[in-house]
Structure formats: C-alpha cells, structure tokens
Design a protein around this motif. Structure first.
Motif, PDB file in Angstrom:
ATOM      1  N   TYR A 177      37.989  -6.715  37.125  1.00 37.18           N
ATOM      2  CA  TYR A 177      37.047  -7.038  38.196  1.00 37.18           C
ATOM      3  C   TYR A 177      37.040  -5.896  39.214  1.00 37.18           C
ATOM      4  O   TYR A 177      38.047  -5.198  39.389  1.00 37.18           O
ATOM      5  CB  TYR A 177      37.451  -8.322  38.935  1.00 37.18           C
ATOM      6  N   SER A 178      35.929  -5.759  39.890  1.00 33.51           N
ATOM      7  CA  SER A 178      35.872  -4.910  41.079  1.00 33.51           C
ATOM      8  C   SER A 178      35.767  -5.848  42.273  1.00 33.51           C
ATOM      9  O   SER A 178      34.747  -6.519  42.466  1.00 33.51           O
ATOM     10  CB  SER A 178      34.666  -3.966  41.020  1.00 33.51           C
ATOM     11  N   GLU A 226      44.791  -1.815  41.696  1.00 35.13           N
ATOM     12  CA  GLU A 226      44.997  -0.386  41.925  1.00 35.13           C
ATOM     13  C   GLU A 226      45.394  -0.136  43.381  1.00 35.13           C
ATOM     14  O   GLU A 226      44.905  -0.779  44.309  1.00 35.13           O
ATOM     15  CB  GLU A 226      43.738   0.409  41.560  1.00 35.13           C
ATOM     16  N   ASN A 243      33.847 -12.407  44.869  1.00 31.80           N
ATOM     17  CA  ASN A 243      34.531 -11.163  44.474  1.00 31.80           C
ATOM     18  C   ASN A 243      35.350 -10.585  45.619  1.00 31.80           C
ATOM     19  O   ASN A 243      35.126  -9.447  46.069  1.00 31.80           O
ATOM     20  CB  ASN A 243      33.510 -10.129  43.985  1.00 31.80           C
ATOM     21  N   TYR A 262      36.842  -1.722  47.961  1.00 33.91           N
ATOM     22  CA  TYR A 262      36.714  -2.273  46.612  1.00 33.91           C
ATOM     23  C   TYR A 262      37.787  -1.653  45.714  1.00 33.91           C
ATOM     24  O   TYR A 262      37.986  -0.432  45.718  1.00 33.91           O
ATOM     25  CB  TYR A 262      35.326  -2.004  46.037  1.00 33.91           C
ATOM     26  N   VAL A 263      38.472  -2.507  44.992  1.00 31.52           N
ATOM     27  CA  VAL A 263      39.542  -2.042  44.107  1.00 31.52           C
ATOM     28  C   VAL A 263      39.346  -2.649  42.725  1.00 31.52           C
ATOM     29  O   VAL A 263      38.831  -3.762  42.580  1.00 31.52           O
ATOM     30  CB  VAL A 263      40.938  -2.431  44.646  1.00 31.52           C
ATOM     31  N   LYS A 264      39.775  -1.899  41.721  1.00 38.48           N
ATOM     32  CA  LYS A 264      39.786  -2.449  40.371  1.00 38.48           C
ATOM     33  C   LYS A 264      40.963  -3.403  40.253  1.00 38.48           C
ATOM     34  O   LYS A 264      42.099  -3.045  40.572  1.00 38.48           O
ATOM     35  CB  LYS A 264      39.892  -1.338  39.335  1.00 38.48           C
ATOM     36  N   THR A 265      40.664  -4.596  39.808  1.00 37.52           N
ATOM     37  CA  THR A 265      41.683  -5.634  39.668  1.00 37.52           C
ATOM     38  C   THR A 265      41.726  -6.053  38.204  1.00 37.52           C
ATOM     39  O   THR A 265      40.731  -6.524  37.648  1.00 37.52           O
ATOM     40  CB  THR A 265      41.348  -6.837  40.564  1.00 37.52           C
TER      41      THR A 265
END
Length: 269
Positions: A177-178, A226, A243, A262-265
């Motif tokens: 997810y972002s 991240e 989100n 926003y982070v990549k999860t």
C-alpha cells in the motif's frame, strides 16, 4: 656395362636388357569405420583404391587417415571418421541474483523478502560438429529469444538495538500500500489525559505498533513500513481512515517531529 636399376613406386626397371619387371606388393590392411573393423587383402594401390574396392562411401566432410593418395603398406590401419554438422537450439537458464537492501530501522536478525526472484533464459542457435556421433565442437551463431531475470530483493536490518516488537522469523511481502503516515506518542501529549498506554487490541503501545483503518488492514496484521521498520497493526484512531497509518514512537520528541508523508507499507506473512 653395369646394370642401372630405377625404383619407382612398385616398378623395377632394368635398363641392361630393356626388360620391365613388376615386383607386385601384396598385404592386408584394416579399416576402422562406423565402429567396425573391415579387413582387406590388397595389392599395389592407394588408400582410395582400397575404399573403392570395399565400396565404402565417403561424404565430403569425412576425415580419412592416412590420406586417400597414400600408398598402402602391409598391416596398415585406415581410419574413417564420419563428420556431421547440425544446427540446434539450446536454452540456457540465467539465474536471478539476490539484491540486499540494508535498513537501519530493522534489527540484524530481521529479514524481509521484498521481491521473489525469477530466473531468465537465453535461447541460442548453435552449430554443432560431430565426429563419429561424438560432439567435438560447437559455436553460437544467433540468440533467437531471451528473457532477463528478475532479481530477488531482500531487506535486511543493520542495527543491534532491541525493540519491544521484533520479527521472530524471515517474512515475505504479500501486498503493498501507499499510505499517508503520521506519528504519535501513546502518552497524554498525543492521546489525551486518559491515555493508558494500550492499543485498541490491548497490546502495549510503543515503537513497532501502528494505528490503521481496520476496514483496509485488519488488526494484528504484520507490516514493514519504509523508513520506520517492522510494526504490527494494533491500534485505531478517529482520524485514521482509508489510506492512512499512524506510527507509534517511544518518545514524544520523535512523534512531534515526524513529518506526514506517503510511505510504502508492505503487508507481511
């Protein structure tokens, strides 16, 4: 007057009388061909004559030893190597490599398989030469098809710090997810005067837990975020809908200085 004798091949000529005499040669030779030995009784002749008499056909690429114009001798072994060439297609596997990403937010024992490796391949057009059905030479003359490998990507920690919540085994990413990330401290500074330091599902709040929207990510889900590291979806919040993700910190100064981003999860299993 002395006799003058000239020896030319198998012919002896005596010039004294003008007579010509033949000194005929007779003998036996063996021919190694097609995995068998063929014997032949021969007179004055060449290797070519022997093969012709035995009706042994040759292709233009075949190798004869000794050469065809060699005069035979008793006990000689003549060898014929059948030479063939063929074009074949060879598939060569190109192994995927492992790329490691070092993360200071993970402990040295924490490993995340971020991306599975997929081997690639090369399809080569190859010319092959055979001597008596045994390969003696090959050369690639064309690459007809290819697929590049996809490297395996592994995230591995570098810190020796012990945290409240840590991975107990190597984990694999199953979904990404972002999410818009914010930070919070489980004390009264962020959670109000009635903060008890526990998450929505009863876990002790601290670095390694996060608040999510349970409709998107069920509570209890293990995550890799991240620039944060490993955490467990264990809490909720009134403003954490859709989100969004709220990352827990052990110190108020860390949560208060965490800029929303926003982070990549990555969802782990």
């Amino acid at each position: 007057m002395k006799n003058i004798i000239i020896i030319a091949g198998f012919l002896i000529v005596t010039l004294l009388t003008g007579s010509v005499y033949f000194n005929p040669f007779k003998g036996n030779v063996k021919i190694l061909v097609d995995g068998k030995i063929v014997e032949a009784d021969v007179k004055n002749c060449t290797v070519y004559d022997v093969l012709k008499e035995k009706k042994l056909s040759l292709e233009i690429q075949d190798i004869v030893s000794p050469s065809l114009n060699t005069l035979v001798t008793d006990g000689m072994m003549i060898k014929i190597q059948r030479v063939k060439e063929a074009n074949i297609t060879v598939t060569e596997i190109v192994k995927a490599e492992t790329v490691r990403i070092w993360d200071k937010n993970l402990n040295i024992n924490e490993i995340v398989d971020l991306q599975n490796g997929i081997d690639g391949f090369l399809e080569k057009e190859v010319k092959v030469r055979y001597h008596d059905n045994k390969e003696v030479w090959r050369k690639v003359f064309n690459i007809s098809n290819q697929k590049k490998p996809v490297n395996r990507v592994v995230i591995q920690g570098t810190t020796k710090a012990k945290r409240m919540y840590m991975m107990t085994k190597k984990m694999t990413v199953v979904k990404v997810y972002s999410l818009l990330a914010t930070g919070y401290y489980p004390g009264p500074e962020d959670c109000g005067p009635y903060a008890d330091g526990l998450t929505a599902n009863g876990m002790k709040a601290g670095y390694g837990v996060c608040a999510v929207d349970p409709k998107l990510i069920p509570l209890g889900t293990k995550l890799y975020v991240e620039n944060y590291g490993y955490c467990i979806a264990a809490d909720t919040g009134g403003s954490i809908k859709g989100n969004k993700i709220d990352l827990c910190f052990d110190e108020y100064k860390d949560s208060s200085t965490y800029n929303p981003k926003y982070v990549k999860t990555y969802v782990l299993k």
